[in-house]
Design a protein around this motif. Structure first.
Motif, PDB file in Angstrom:
ATOM      1  N   GLY A 252       0.797  -1.235   0.000  1.00  0.00           N
ATOM      2  CA  GLY A 252       0.000   0.000   0.000  1.00  0.00           C
ATOM      3  C   GLY A 252       0.823   1.274   0.000  1.00  0.00           C
ATOM      4  O   GLY A 252       0.284   2.368   0.184  1.00  0.00           O
ATOM      5  N   SER A 253       2.148   1.154  -0.219  1.00  0.00           N
ATOM      6  CA  SER A 253       2.965   2.370  -0.118  1.00  0.00           C
ATOM      7  C   SER A 253       3.021   3.170  -1.421  1.00  0.00           C
ATOM      8  O   SER A 253       2.765   2.655  -2.516  1.00  0.00           O
ATOM      9  N   SER A 254       3.342   4.435  -1.251  1.00  0.00           N
ATOM     10  CA  SER A 254       3.567   5.331  -2.403  1.00  0.00           C
ATOM     11  C   SER A 254       5.056   5.587  -2.516  1.00  0.00           C
ATOM     12  O   SER A 254       5.720   5.871  -1.523  1.00  0.00           O
ATOM     13  N   ILE A 255       5.546   5.486  -3.736  1.00  0.00           N
ATOM     14  CA  ILE A 255       6.989   5.633  -3.984  1.00  0.00           C
ATOM     15  C   ILE A 255       7.223   6.895  -4.789  1.00  0.00           C
ATOM     16  O   ILE A 255       6.430   7.228  -5.676  1.00  0.00           O
ATOM     17  N   LEU A 256       8.315   7.562  -4.492  1.00  0.00           N
ATOM     18  CA  LEU A 256       8.697   8.709  -5.324  1.00  0.00           C
ATOM     19  C   LEU A 256      10.002   8.368  -6.044  1.00  0.00           C
ATOM     20  O   LEU A 256      10.917   7.800  -5.442  1.00  0.00           O
TER      21      LEU A 256
ATOM     22  N   TYR B 199       5.001   8.540  -7.510  1.00  0.00           N
ATOM     23  CA  TYR B 199       5.180   9.940  -7.888  1.00  0.00           C
ATOM     24  C   TYR B 199       6.421  10.045  -8.777  1.00  0.00           C
ATOM     25  O   TYR B 199       7.497   9.562  -8.416  1.00  0.00           O
ATOM     26  N   VAL B 200       6.250  10.685  -9.920  1.00  0.00           N
ATOM     27  CA  VAL B 200       7.332  10.807 -10.897  1.00  0.00           C
ATOM     28  C   VAL B 200       7.768  12.270 -10.958  1.00  0.00           C
ATOM     29  O   VAL B 200       7.012  13.135 -11.401  1.00  0.00           O
TER      30      VAL B 200
ATOM     31  N   GLY C  96      12.039  12.338 -16.264  1.00  0.00           N
ATOM     32  CA  GLY C  96      10.904  11.789 -15.504  1.00  0.00           C
ATOM     33  C   GLY C  96       9.608  11.935 -16.298  1.00  0.00           C
ATOM     34  O   GLY C  96       8.876  10.966 -16.514  1.00  0.00           O
ATOM     35  N   ALA C  97       9.354  13.147 -16.742  1.00  0.00           N
ATOM     36  CA  ALA C  97       8.096  13.435 -17.456  1.00  0.00           C
ATOM     37  C   ALA C  97       8.027  12.689 -18.790  1.00  0.00           C
ATOM     38  O   ALA C  97       6.971  12.197 -19.187  1.00  0.00           O
TER      39      ALA C  97
ATOM     40  N   VAL D  11       1.358   0.920 -14.256  1.00  0.00           N
ATOM     41  CA  VAL D  11       1.661   1.252 -12.858  1.00  0.00           C
ATOM     42  C   VAL D  11       0.979   2.592 -12.580  1.00  0.00           C
ATOM     43  O   VAL D  11       1.101   3.518 -13.380  1.00  0.00           O
ATOM     44  N   PRO D  12       0.249   2.725 -11.470  1.00  0.00           N
ATOM     45  CA  PRO D  12      -0.416   4.001 -11.189  1.00  0.00           C
ATOM     46  C   PRO D  12       0.611   5.110 -10.912  1.00  0.00           C
ATOM     47  O   PRO D  12       1.219   5.153  -9.849  1.00  0.00           O
ATOM     48  N   ALA D  13       0.824   5.951 -11.904  1.00  0.00           N
ATOM     49  CA  ALA D  13       1.873   6.968 -11.810  1.00  0.00           C
ATOM     50  C   ALA D  13       1.257   8.368 -11.810  1.00  0.00           C
ATOM     51  O   ALA D  13       0.264   8.610 -12.489  1.00  0.00           O
ATOM     52  N   VAL D  14       1.876   9.250 -11.026  1.00  0.00           N
ATOM     53  CA  VAL D  14       1.404  10.638 -10.943  1.00  0.00           C
ATOM     54  C   VAL D  14       2.604  11.543 -11.171  1.00  0.00           C
ATOM     55  O   VAL D  14       3.623  11.429 -10.479  1.00  0.00           O
ATOM     56  N   LEU D  15       2.491  12.421 -12.132  1.00  0.00           N
ATOM     57  CA  LEU D  15       3.607  13.322 -12.449  1.00  0.00           C
ATOM     58  C   LEU D  15       3.593  14.526 -11.516  1.00  0.00           C
ATOM     59  O   LEU D  15       2.539  15.116 -11.263  1.00  0.00           O
TER      60      LEU D  15
END
Ligand code: MRU
Length: 346
Positions: free
Chosen positions: A150-154, A185-186, A195-196, A208-212
């Motif tokens: 359940g973690s969020s990674i940057l 998080y990207v 990254g972008a 993969v659920p990614a958020v810029l």
């Protein structure tokens, strides 16, 4: 992965032109060492392991038409090619590691004919590529064990399949732990936007659920408890654990430490430089001002302003929770622990 960042086709090396991703997916062909040098310098190919693999093929391309009849004159051609390729980008240890490996395979076979040494050198470049695939999978496996459900990674820059033969280092961990990860998080990664452009492309392709995010948003997300861990790649690691990686990595490590968030570096053994005792000896590439002053070829600032553009920074080893390698994880890296993992049999 469904794309080959570096591939050998019709006796030439082909590279995904990463300057034009994600808009276009095109290969460029390198027939000579000079094509390889240009591709590395202009970042058609980038990312430490991918640069190393390309450099290995570059050595072969540089010597394959050598007319040398004996080892002494053949070695002169090898050294010339290696020196030339080594001047393309200074920071990634993997490039120099691969160039030295190509030289070594020639040296240990010096009793053979020049013709057969050339064949062995091509086989060695293929081996560098094939090994990198396995290394990234092993890094992914070791790193995945560190990720909580359940973690969020940057992540910062691109340490994915595009930066390696396949799968990636930091992204390798993310791919391997995909089922446990809620969000990635990207960082967009100014100025070249790896990254972008690249990490976002790879993660979305892999579902993969990614958020810029813009680079300057990371600390604020950490303060809100939205980042469970930071995972980045590396370009060169000194023997005390100090790590050069894409500019902006150091500030992420400081912010992670302040917020008590684990900060991991995922990297193959070939990125370690045991000849240097600390990060201040790592050569940091300085790129041209226009990369900062322009976006998509257009000025975003006044033409006359000066700009700084160091491509990498150095994160002190003491800010790193662990270095994830193909041989296992070096927790709280220091010289003793790094030496131990390097000496470990795979
Ligand atoms: O300038 P780049 O795009 O070559 O920089 C790449 C990075 O900083 C990566 O994080 C590093 O090379 C590790 S890639 C597995």
């Amino acid at each position: 992965m469904k794309y080959e960042t570096v591939r050998w086709r019709k006796n030439n090396v082909e590279l995904i032109d990463q300057r034009i991703l994600p808009a276009e997916m095109k290969y460029v062909r390198c027939r000579h060492a000079r094509d390889v040098e240009l591709a590395i310098r202009t970042m058609k190919v980038r990312g430490a392991p991918a640069i190393g693999i390309t450099g290995a093929y570059g050595v072969y391309l540089g010597i394959r038409n050598s007319r040398a009849k004996d080892f002494k004159s053949f070695e002169k051609d090898i050294k010339k090619t290696i020196k030339y390729l080594g001047a393309s980008r200074p920071t990634a240890r993997n490039l120099f590691w691969a160039l030295e490996r190509m030289h070594e395979v020639a040296r240990i076979n010096k009793e053979r004919s020049v013709f057969s040494i050339k064949r062995l050198m091509l086989a060695e470049a293929h081996a560098v590529l094939a090994e990198d695939r396995k290394i990234c999978r092993a890094i992914g496996k070791h790193g995945s064990a560190l990720i909580e459900k359940g973690s969020s990674i940057l992540t910062h820059c691109n340490a994915g399949g595009l930066a390696t033969a396949d799968y990636g280092t930091a992204l390798g961990v993310i791919f391997a732990a995909k089922a446990k990860i809620r969000k990635v998080y990207v960082d967009e990664t100014r100025p070249r936007l790896q990254g972008a452009r690249l990490t976002a492309w790879e993660l979305i392709k892999a579902k993969v659920p990614a958020v810029l995010i813009c680079d300057n948003m990371a600390a604020s997300l950490m303060a809100k408890g939205q980042v469970g861990a930071v995972i980045v790649g590396a370009d060169r690691i000194a023997c005390n654990g100090d790590t050069a990686n894409k500019i902006g990595t150091y500030s992420l490590a400081i912010a992670a430490k302040y917020h008590n968030i684990p900060f991991y570096v995922a990297s193959p053994i070939s990125t370690f430089d045991m000849s240097i005792s600390s990060g201040d000896q790592i050569p940091i590439e300085k790129r041209c001002e226009s990369e900062v002053k322009k976006v998509n070829g257009k000025y975003i600032t006044v033409k006359d302003i000066k700009a700084e553009n160091p491509a990498f920074d150095v994160t002190p080893g003491k800010l790193i929770t662990g270095i994830i390698t193909e041989k296992g994880v070096v927790k709280n890296p220091n010289k003793r622990r790094i030496k131990k993992i390097l000496n470990k049999c795979s």
